[in-house]
Design an enzyme around this catalytic site. Structure first.
Site, PDB file in Angstrom:
ATOM      1  CB  CYS A   1     -13.620  -9.016  -7.092  1.00  7.18           C
ATOM      2  SG  CYS A   1     -13.072  -9.447  -5.425  1.00  7.18           S
TER       3      CYS A   1
ATOM      4  CB  CYS B   1      -9.709  -6.099  -0.675  1.00  5.74           C
ATOM      5  SG  CYS B   1      -9.777  -5.207  -2.223  1.00  5.74           S
TER       6      CYS B   1
ATOM      7  CB  SER C   1       0.453   2.289 -10.780  1.00 10.85           C
ATOM      8  OG  SER C   1       1.132   2.151  -9.571  1.00 10.85           O
TER       9      SER C   1
ATOM     10  CB  CYS D   1       2.185 -15.241 -11.892  1.00  8.64           C
ATOM     11  SG  CYS D   1       2.374 -16.001 -10.280  1.00  8.64           S
TER      12      CYS D   1
ATOM     13  CB  CYS E   1      -6.697  -9.958  -1.773  1.00  7.12           C
ATOM     14  SG  CYS E   1      -6.950 -10.669  -3.413  1.00  7.12           S
TER      15      CYS E   1
ATOM     16  CG  ASP F   1       0.267   5.916  -3.945  1.00  5.35           C
ATOM     17  OD1 ASP F   1       0.418   5.285  -5.017  1.00  5.35           O
ATOM     18  OD2 ASP F   1       0.916   5.659  -2.910  1.00  5.35           O
ATOM     19  CG  ASP F   2      -1.348   2.403  -6.553  1.00  3.72           C
ATOM     20  OD1 ASP F   2      -1.413   1.716  -5.529  1.00  3.72           O
ATOM     21  OD2 ASP F   2      -0.280   2.668  -7.123  1.00  3.72           O
TER      22      ASP F   2
HETATM   23  S1  SF4 Z   1     -10.818  -6.558  -5.618  1.00  3.64           S
HETATM   24 FE1  SF4 Z   1      -9.518  -6.848  -3.847  1.00  3.64          FE
HETATM   25  S2  SF4 Z   1     -10.175  -8.850  -2.985  1.00  3.64           S
HETATM   26 FE2  SF4 Z   1     -10.950  -8.745  -5.085  1.00  3.64          FE
HETATM   27  S3  SF4 Z   1      -9.406  -9.762  -6.324  1.00  3.64           S
HETATM   28 FE3  SF4 Z   1      -8.954  -7.563  -6.386  1.00  3.64          FE
HETATM   29  S4  SF4 Z   1      -7.493  -7.199  -4.742  1.00  3.64           S
HETATM   30 FE4  SF4 Z   1      -8.434  -9.217  -4.386  1.00  3.64          FE
END
Ligand code: SF4
Length: 478
Positions: free
Chosen positions: A453, A456, A294, A5, A393, A357-358
């Site tokens: 991170c 994913c 985007s 959010c 995720c 595309d993203d």
């Molecule tokens: S990088 Fe991927 S797994 Fe990590 S917070 Fe972002 S969307 Fe989620």
């Protein structure tokens, strides 16, 4: 239940009514969630409504204009799980503002419920089954604030049990504003100053500060807690975690292009990624076309570096209700969203299109765009600014189950990027498909991969306190 959010908190030292500013700031954050919104000011229950803010304000202006206070918090919601009900909208009142330790809370992120339940059990509490992650965290903080009378101690004690992401703002019954960001910094949070009303503003993105004419001071640091009261601003650390894990999806898809996150402008990051894609995939084509909206800066970057003309071959119909929806937010409605994208025949007919595309999550919208909207093109090559999404995720973006991820479904066990490109490209129906890789994603953003991170795409969940148990959509959405 989990949330992804936009949040805002404002504290004025001039006794100004901050409610109108909260509403303006939330409108600037509307791209982060359109399912529900709410604000909370002292001595009143939170005001919450389903849908986008502008529609409620038009309908209920008189009621909304009664919300007044020199401090307040606000929230726009996009659920990554749980139903889109008023009950699940934020801010959530954890205890009444008439009680000494009462507070309301607005949260952006995802937390593992089971671990907070374990913490609560240790404290002798057995919460109801249907409590959201935010409610569980709020309950645990409430227990701690009563015990320690210190927000720092409350967070320090609970932090080992907060597995996932949180950027949050709290409005206390004393009229103080508290903000905290998880120790990895998954989701953005920034601090600003509004000179006209002598207010500190905490917001998910700096675009909310810009719309209010406020100045960005800095990002709230991962593991930082900020308390703002009439005594001023106090910053402390509830965690000294050094390995941060900012979400690259914020840069490629989610955040407003005008925002600055960790000192990096989102638009520039997207454009850089596009330039780098032109180096990795130097394709031959007639025009470069973005999937709106985007991917537009990345397409501009690709066009600039390759010398192939940029064209707006696809346009979003902004005047229809779903024109501004983010395409993968509500799975059942993805086709509706893509139906609001129109191809400009004069631009795309018989052209060799390099489509930018993203990302590809479930693949539905890409297949429709390529197979229906661009069917009169001579050939379509698709380039993606984000690497293949193979794992769910659990830190706040809505792709919680592995089974629904196209790259996982068609490339299970495949590690070679060229083979992944081939298989997913075949499924989407393009002549060539090229995913970005981690190295160029991180270079394009301008942040080392060790600060991002990437769970994913890599499947490495070491940024979380413990590896999540992969869930089904039913478990997540109820
Ligand atoms: S990088 Fe991927 S797994 Fe990590 S917070 Fe972002 S969307 Fe989620």
């Amino acid at each position: 239940m989990y949330e992804h959010c936009g949040i805002i908190g404002i504290f004025s030292f001039e006794n100004d009514n901050v409610a109108p500013m909260l509403l303006m700031g939330l409108e600037a954050l509307q791209h982060r969630g359109q399912e529900a919104w709410g604000i909370s000011v002292p001595r009143a229950p939170p005001f919450k409504r389903i849908g986008v803010l502008s529609r409620s304000v038009e309908r209920e202006y008189k009621r909304i204009s009664k919300m007044k206070g020199k401090a307040g918090i606000g929230h726009v919601r996009y659920s990554t799980t749980a139903k889109s009900t008023l009950r699940n909208a934020h801010p959530i009142q954890i205890d009444s503002h008439s009680n000494e330790y009462g507070f309301s809370i607005a949260h952006n992120g995802t937390l593992e419920r089971e671990l907070i339940i374990k913490y609560l059990a240790k404290e002798g509490y057995s919460p109801p089954q249907d409590m959201t992650d935010t409610e569980l965290m709020g309950l645990a903080l409430h227990i701690n604030i009563k015990k320690y009378n210190s927000w720092l101690r409350a967070f320090e004690d609970l932090n080992p049990f907060l597995n996932g992401s949180f950027s949050l703002v709290i409005l206390t019954s004393k009229g103080e504003l508290v903000a905290a960001r998880d120790e990895r910094g998954f989701r953005p949070l920034c601090l600003g100053w509004h000179e006209g009303s002598s207010s500190y503003i905490i917001a998910s993105e700096s675009c909310a500060l810009d719309i209010l004419g406020a100045k960005l001071i800095r990002d709230v640091e991962p593991g930082e807690i900020i308390k703002i009261s009439k005594e001023g601003l106090k910053s402390e650390r509830f965690s000294s975690q050094k390995r941060h894990a900012h979400c690259p999806f914020e840069y490629t898809y989610f955040a407003n292009p005008s925002s600055r996150i960790e000192g990096i402008n989102v638009y520039m990051a997207r454009k850089n990624i596009g330039r780098l894609l032109a180096e990795i995939y130097p394709l031959d084509g007639d025009i470069v076309v973005p999937v709106p909206d985007s991917a537009r800066p990345a397409a501009l970057g690709y066009s600039e570096r390759s010398g192939i003309p940029f064209e707006e071959g696809l346009m979003k119909d902004r005047y229809r209700r779903k024109g501004t929806w983010r395409s993968f937010i509500e799975p059942k409605k993805r086709e509706d969203v893509v139906s609001n994208i129109l191809a400009i025949k004069e631009v795309v007919d018989r052209k060799r299109i390099i489509l930018i595309d993203d990302s590809i999550i479930r693949g539905t919208s890409s297949r429709i765009i390529v197979g229906k909207k661009l069917k009169s093109a001579k050939e379509v090559s698709l380039l993606l600014t984000f690497p293949p999404v193979m794992y769910p995720c659990y830190a706040g973006i809505d792709f919680p189950t592995q089974k629904e991820l196209l790259a996982y479904r068609v490339c299970r066990g495949v590690k070679d990027l060229a083979e992944i490109n081939r298989r997913v490209g075949r499924h989407i129906g393009v002549s060539f498909l090229g995913y970005n890789d981690v190295e160029h994603l991180s270079k394009g953003i301008g942040m080392p991969a060790s600060e991002l991170c990437l769970s994913c795409t890599t499947g490495d969940y070491s940024c979380l306190k413990r590896k999540p148990r992969f869930k089904t959509r039913k478990e997540m959405k109820g």
